[in-house]
Design an enzyme around this catalytic site. Structure first.
Site, PDB file in Angstrom:
ATOM      1  N   ASP A 298       0.860  -1.183   0.000  1.00 11.06           N
ATOM      2  CA  ASP A 298       0.000   0.000   0.000  1.00 11.06           C
ATOM      3  C   ASP A 298       0.893   1.229   0.000  1.00 11.06           C
ATOM      4  OD1 ASP A 298      -1.853   2.039   0.427  1.00 11.06           O
ATOM      5  OD2 ASP A 298      -3.012   0.881   1.888  1.00 11.06           O
TER       6      ASP A 298
ATOM      7  N   ARG B  46      -0.079   4.399  -0.517  1.00 12.01           N
ATOM      8  CA  ARG B  46      -0.812   5.647  -0.338  1.00 12.01           C
ATOM      9  C   ARG B  46      -0.178   6.529   0.735  1.00 12.01           C
ATOM     10  NH1 ARG B  46      -6.752   3.117  -0.103  1.00 12.01           N
ATOM     11  NH2 ARG B  46      -5.559   1.640   1.138  1.00 12.01           N
TER      12      ARG B  46
END
Length: 183
Positions: free
Chosen positions: A107, A109
């Site tokens: 991930d 982000r």
């Protein structure tokens, strides 16, 4: 609609708000990472579009809230790499393994843009619609109190079962019966 430019990554983000959100009362909110395939093309491989629609409906019914729409396609790897990851998933990899095979983290982000967003809107506390504990932490890191986490269980179908199991097992997403309050 409030627009924000992240000069560090050259991306533009928006907050959709409804009603008075800077009055000190907890705001019904969602942090939503862009998902072209789910949000606009109605892909059944994820639950993103359904979550966005459910959040918008809940805010409309409440008459007050905010959606932080962050331009972080494919958990931060971008649209073309997301398409490449889909091909790897079709060959048997799960969503995390596919990202890693492409040389990315599970991930990627970044939620740092939330700081200027919540400051601009004057939001101090939220009732956050999410299954992702990283989004709770991201707001808390920016001084926002998460008074309640509201699970979004929507969009489950035979095409995304493995994806949802991977989100729970490898990314810590909280599903069925795992609602919790933060003090």
């Amino acid at each position: 609609m409030h627009g924000f430019e992240d000069l560090d990554c050259n991306k533009e983000h928006v907050v959709l708000s409804m009603g008075e959100v800077g009055d000190g009362e907890p705001v019904l909110a969602r942090i939503h990472s862009e998902c072209l395939t789910g949000d606009s093309l109605f892909s059944m491989r994820c639950d993103c579009g359904n979550q966005l629609q459910a959040a918008m409906k809940a805010i409309a019914e409440a008459g007050r809230g905010a959606i932080f729409y962050l331009r972080q396609e494919g958990r931060g790897i971008g649209l073309l790499n997301k398409i490449r990851a889909y091909k790897l998933q079709d060959a048997g990899a799960d969503t995390v393994e596919a990202n890693e095979q492409l040389g990315f983290g599970a991930d990627m982000r970044d939620y740092s843009v939330l700081g200027p967003m919540v400051k601009h809107l004057g939001i101090k506390s939220v009732r956050l619609m999410t299954n992702n504990p990283r989004k709770v932490s991201a707001l808390e890191e920016h001084g926002v109190t998460v008074v309640e986490r509201i699970a979004l269980h929507t969009g489950r179908n035979p095409h995304n079962e493995k994806y949802l199991r991977t989100k729970a097992g490898k990314l810590g997403h909280m599903f069925e019966g795992q609602e919790q309050e933060h003090q």
